[in-house]
Design an enzyme around this catalytic site. Structure first.
Site, PDB file in Angstrom:
ATOM      1  CD  GLU A   1      -2.813  -1.070   2.378  1.00 16.27           C
ATOM      2  OE1 GLU A   1      -2.912  -0.047   3.053  1.00 16.27           O
ATOM      3  OE2 GLU A   1      -3.868  -1.843   2.235  1.00 16.27           O
TER       4      GLU A   1
ATOM      5  CE  LYS B   1     -10.035  -3.810   4.292  1.00  9.43           C
ATOM      6  NZ  LYS B   1      -9.385  -4.984   5.033  1.00  9.43           N
TER       7      LYS B   1
HETATM    8  P1  PGA Z   1      -6.561  -6.094   2.903  1.00  5.81           P
HETATM    9  O1  PGA Z   1      -5.977  -4.985   3.836  1.00  5.81           O
HETATM   10  O2  PGA Z   1      -7.030  -5.201   1.875  1.00  5.81           O
HETATM   11  O3  PGA Z   1      -5.077  -6.859   2.292  1.00  5.81           O
HETATM   12  O4  PGA Z   1      -7.286  -7.093   3.587  1.00  5.81           O
HETATM   13  C1  PGA Z   1      -6.501  -3.929   4.395  1.00  5.81           C
HETATM   14  C2  PGA Z   1      -6.627  -3.789   5.893  1.00  5.81           C
HETATM   15  O5  PGA Z   1      -6.331  -5.029   6.502  1.00  5.81           O
HETATM   16  O6  PGA Z   1      -7.261  -2.907   6.291  1.00  5.81           O
HETATM   17 ZN    ZN Z   2      -7.451  -4.083   8.502  1.00  5.56          ZN
END
Ligand code: PGA
Ligand code: ZN
Length: 421
Positions: free
Chosen positions: A211, A341
């Site tokens: 990221e 998400k």
């Molecule tokens: P991921 O991580 O998109 O790899 O699940 C993001 C997070 O854990 O916030």
């Molecule tokens: Zn997370």
């Protein structure tokens, strides 16, 4: 009211070079929406299923041709020519067509791509900004009211880096910034100070994790936090009052047999809570994500008792943007903030329900990207439209991250909306 004239899918590549899904939705009016879905690496066990081809000879089995084939085939056959009064009717049709509790048959990646492309096409049809359309999907008749405050990845560990330190992200929160523009400028200064510090201390250029966070070989989590504090001061800010920290502990990924393997002696849940509370004493931490593991339900209320009021008790893998899990956590007093998400649940309408539940309980909402992202920027509109308190996109590098910040800057400039306090 929107009639679908054409649906198409395309396999594209995400920021890790892995396949993901893009969908195009054309309406009878001529309006078109295109949207791409991201993909996680540190995924929760309760997430909706991301359909992969499992053909080891192509992209190590990660191909998305099956999911794309479902969009072009079965989903298009069922939806083209149909008229949907709103987003929830479209999403209901997708959920019913799939027929499984976790979207395993057609794939949450296929379903979410269509759900998002339809939303974009509907916004275009009405001639309104996507964030205003998202606001109406959240609650009919509502309009965007504020901009989220970014929480920006500074240091990475865990599954997004080399696993050199178990915890996943240390993030910068520009708490004194009044605008998105100022928050980004502040974070840039801290990030550059951290990069200089990494060069001095670890002899390492600013090589970055998935990221975009810096990922030097920290001795342990304590060193990661100490270096973050040092970077804030080196950039000329006062830790706590001007710049604070948020942590994604992502502890499900170093939890086994009832113990947390954070380095040193393994900790039981009470020991882990004491450890986290100790960090809150020493560092200006305003948000603590997945401080306990996703299956450690029994101990989340104690975590909230120990740190609630000082830092947000934010659930990611723990809640999986899943309305049933959020209801259970609200009833148990197990958290006070939702990491949202959309692809954890698989359609916009279900994610909106998760968001409304959390907000109705007085929780904060952090709208989050995934570690595998695309250049698509719909997430910024979503965070604005759904009144997210925070937007978590990753670091202030890499175009798949910056696409969202740049969109947020554009929304700030055009809308006159103010960032949340
Ligand atoms: P991921 O991580 O998109 O790899 O699940 C993001 C997070 O854990 O916030
Ligand atoms: Zn997370």
């Amino acid at each position: 009211m929107a009639t679908i004239r054409r649906l198409d899918g395309l396999e594209i590549l995400d920021s890790r070079g892995r396949p993901t899904v893009r969908a195009t939705c054309a309406l009878a009016s001529g309006a078109v929406g295109i949207a791409s879905v991201p993909s996680g690496a540190s995924t929760g066990a309760a997430e909706a299923l991301e359909l992969r081809d499992r053909d080891p000879s192509r992209y190590g089995g990660l191909g998305c041709r099956k999911a794309v084939g479902h969009i072009r085939g079965e989903i298009a056959a069922a939806l083209v020519g149909q008229t949907f009064p709103d987003q929830s009717a479209l999403d209901r049709a997708l959920i019913d067509l799939d027929g499984t509790p976790n979207k395993a048959r057609l794939g949450a990646n296929a379903l979410l791509a269509v759900s998002l492309a339809f939303a974009r096409a509907c916004a275009a049809e009405q001639g309104i900004p996507l964030y205003q359309h998202f606001a109406a999907i959240h609650t009919a008749g509502s309009v965007a009211r504020s901009l989220p405050r970014p929480t920006i990845n500074l240091f990475s560990g865990g599954k997004h880096a080399g696993g050199q330190v178990p915890i996943q992200d240390v993030l910068v929160v520009a708490v004194a910034a009044k605008t998105v523009d100022e928050a980004l400028a502040t974070t840039y200064a801290v990030y550059q100070a951290a990069a200089a510090l990494c060069l001095e201390k670890y002899g390492m250029r600013a090589l970055t994790a998935d990221e975009g966070g810096l990922a030097p070989p920290f001795a342990d989590a304590e060193a990661m936090l100490g270096d973050a504090l040092a970077a804030i001061e080196r950039a000329g800010f006062t830790a706590g009052s001007e710049v604070s920290l948020a942590l994604d502990v992502a502890s499900s990924h170093f939890y086994a047999d009832g113990r947390y393997y954070l380095g040193g002696e393994p900790l039981d849940s009470a020991g882990m809570i004491r450890h986290l509370a100790g960090w809150l004493e020493r560092y200006p931490i305003v948000s603590l994500e997945d401080g306990l593991a996703e299956e450690d339900w029994a101990n989340w209320p104690a975590l909230r008792q120990a740190v609630g009021g000082r830092a947000l008790v934010l659930g990611d893998d723990f809640l999986c943007t899943n309305p049933a899990r959020i209801r259970r956590a609200i009833a148990a007093g197990a958290a006070d903030a939702l990491l949202l998400k959309v692809n954890q649940i698989g359609t916009l309408s279900e994610a909106a329900e998760a968001c409304r539940l959390a907000q109705a309980a007085g929780w904060h909402v952090t709208v989050s990207a995934r570690s595998g992202e695309t250049e698509d920027d719909w997430l910024a509109d979503l965070a604005v439209g759904w009144a997210g308190d925070h937007l978590k996109v990753g670091s202030i590098t890499q175009s798949e991250r910056l696409a969202k910040y740049n969109r947020l800057l554009a929304i700030e400039a055009e809308s006159g909306l103010k960032m949340t306090g």
